[in-house]
Design an enzyme around this catalytic site. Structure first.
Site, PDB file in Angstrom:
ATOM      1  N   SER A  79      47.322  46.849  35.664  1.00  0.00           N
ATOM      2  CA  SER A  79      47.099  45.414  35.512  1.00  0.00           C
ATOM      3  C   SER A  79      45.878  45.199  34.633  1.00  0.00           C
ATOM      4  O   SER A  79      45.097  46.115  34.388  1.00  0.00           O
ATOM      5  CB  SER A  79      46.937  44.727  36.873  1.00  0.00           C
ATOM      6  OG  SER A  79      45.922  45.361  37.642  1.00  0.00           O
ATOM      7  N   GLU A 138      42.701  42.272  33.111  1.00  0.00           N
ATOM      8  CA  GLU A 138      41.943  41.030  33.302  1.00  0.00           C
ATOM      9  C   GLU A 138      41.486  40.491  31.955  1.00  0.00           C
ATOM     10  O   GLU A 138      40.985  41.234  31.112  1.00  0.00           O
ATOM     11  CB  GLU A 138      40.721  41.259  34.189  1.00  0.00           C
ATOM     12  CG  GLU A 138      39.890  39.975  34.403  1.00  0.00           C
ATOM     13  CD  GLU A 138      38.747  40.170  35.366  1.00  0.00           C
ATOM     14  OE1 GLU A 138      39.042  40.390  36.563  1.00  0.00           O
ATOM     15  OE2 GLU A 138      37.580  40.124  34.943  1.00  0.00           O
ATOM     16  N   ASP A 175      29.859  33.624  42.148  1.00  0.00           N
ATOM     17  CA  ASP A 175      28.392  33.601  42.131  1.00  0.00           C
ATOM     18  C   ASP A 175      27.895  32.215  41.755  1.00  0.00           C
ATOM     19  O   ASP A 175      28.434  31.571  40.847  1.00  0.00           O
ATOM     20  CB  ASP A 175      27.855  34.617  41.121  1.00  0.00           C
ATOM     21  CG  ASP A 175      28.241  36.042  41.500  1.00  0.00           C
ATOM     22  OD1 ASP A 175      28.158  36.357  42.703  1.00  0.00           O
ATOM     23  OD2 ASP A 175      28.631  36.811  40.612  1.00  0.00           O
ATOM     24  N   PHE A 204      25.663  43.670  32.552  1.00  0.00           N
ATOM     25  CA  PHE A 204      26.707  43.402  33.544  1.00  0.00           C
ATOM     26  C   PHE A 204      26.393  44.110  34.856  1.00  0.00           C
ATOM     27  O   PHE A 204      26.492  43.530  35.934  1.00  0.00           O
ATOM     28  CB  PHE A 204      28.067  43.915  33.038  1.00  0.00           C
ATOM     29  CG  PHE A 204      28.752  43.022  32.040  1.00  0.00           C
ATOM     30  CD1 PHE A 204      28.264  41.765  31.713  1.00  0.00           C
ATOM     31  CD2 PHE A 204      29.920  43.451  31.428  1.00  0.00           C
ATOM     32  CE1 PHE A 204      28.902  40.958  30.787  1.00  0.00           C
ATOM     33  CE2 PHE A 204      30.581  42.656  30.499  1.00  0.00           C
ATOM     34  CZ  PHE A 204      30.063  41.408  30.177  1.00  0.00           C
ATOM     35  N   HIS A 218      43.234  48.676  37.414  1.00  0.00           N
ATOM     36  CA  HIS A 218      43.068  47.312  36.899  1.00  0.00           C
ATOM     37  C   HIS A 218      42.002  47.349  35.807  1.00  0.00           C
ATOM     38  O   HIS A 218      40.837  47.631  36.086  1.00  0.00           O
ATOM     39  CB  HIS A 218      42.640  46.373  38.031  1.00  0.00           C
ATOM     40  CG  HIS A 218      42.505  44.935  37.621  1.00  0.00           C
ATOM     41  ND1 HIS A 218      43.603  44.113  37.453  1.00  0.00           N
ATOM     42  CD2 HIS A 218      41.410  44.172  37.350  1.00  0.00           C
ATOM     43  CE1 HIS A 218      43.181  42.906  37.091  1.00  0.00           C
ATOM     44  NE2 HIS A 218      41.862  42.919  37.021  1.00  0.00           N
TER      45      HIS A 218
END
Length: 277
Positions: free
Chosen positions: A4, A6, A98, A205, A255
């Site tokens: 998958s 994103e 967040d 990140f 993913h």
């Protein structure tokens, strides 16, 4: 093994055209089970998410919009769920999210567990609900044991599966899964995979989300300075090896956090002989 992807919603027409091209490349090559789409910074907007999800769905692929607790009322979430049902969406990624800088509190939902329960109460089994997992602990969790307990409660609230925050130490993932299963979790926990293409971006990140960069990786990245070719080559080796360890162990899927780019994800998949076309 299922794959998958994103994506994040583009902000410009140029970005939308680029994402369309990236999506088509990755979809042809990987045949992903679904494509998830994030929301605006801090959950501030779902407009870009909705339009991107609609385009993916209309192209004949399963799309999974992210929903966030941040600034969300029950009425707002109810409205979004109805919109997604009406266009034929069957999968949701439910997150706490967040708080943006300067925003002092959440909306009517304070934890993803509450959001999952609400989605179930409103839509029964219509949506396959994905939630987040943090193999190296959520940065705001009190302790590792507390974090895994909250994760287990989230799964028992009605989630169908989970996607992890990215990590580079496979042992962290295996340990997390073992601890979760001890608490009664039996749903799939899919590793989230972050390609390494930019060391500055990765460090930023990781510092923000609590993902650990092992010292040896951090030092190697720093040693390359601004040599982007060496960073990408090293990153491909590291992430390919990580994915191979996970695949050999029999994980339910991978993913990929694509960052709206095709090349690195495609190369990793090719290295692993996972290309479907």
């Amino acid at each position: 093994m299922e794959l998958s992807l994103e994506f994040f919603p583009p902000k410009t027409e140029e970005g939308a055209a680029k994402l369309r091209s990236v999506r088509e490349q990755l979809s042809r090559a990987l045949k992903p089970t679904f494509i998830s789409v994030t929301f605006g910074a801090g959950g501030s907007t779902q407009d870009g998410t909705l339009s991107t999800v609609k385009e993916i769905h209309e192209a004949g692929q399963e799309a999974a919009p992210h929903l966030s607790c941040v600034g969300s009322s029950k009425e707002k979430i109810r409205e979004l769920l109805q919109q997604y049902k009406q266009i034929g969406i069957r999968r949701i990624v439910a997150l706490r999210g967040d708080l943006p800088s300067g925003m002092g509190q959440y909306g009517e939902f304070h934890h993803a567990e509450e959001l999952v329960r609400f989605i179930r109460s409103e839509t029964d089994s219509h949506f396959h609900i994905e939630v987040a997992a943090y193999p190296e602990m959520h940065p705001q969790a009190k302790s590792m044991s507390d974090d895994i307990l909250m994760f287990a409660n989230k799964m028992k609230a009605g989630a169908d599966s989970a996607i992890t925050q990215y990590f580079f130490n496979s042992d962290a993932y295996f340990r997390f899964v073992d601890e979760a299963y001890k608490l009664g979790v039996d749903q799939p926990i899919v590793p989230g995979i972050m390609p390494i293409t930019n060391s500055t971006q990765l460090l930023r990140f990781s510092d923000a989300c609590g993902a650990e960069i092992p010292r040896w990786i951090r030092l190697r990245l720093q040693s390359f300075g601004d040599d982007s070719a060496s960073i990408k080559s090293f990153g491909l080796d590291v992430v390919t090896d990580l994915c191979d360890q996970l695949r050999v162990a029999g994980v339910p899927g991978l993913h990929f956090y694509s960052l709206n780019q095709a090349e690195t994800t495609l190369t990793i998949a090719k290295n692993l002989d996972l290309l479907k076309a």
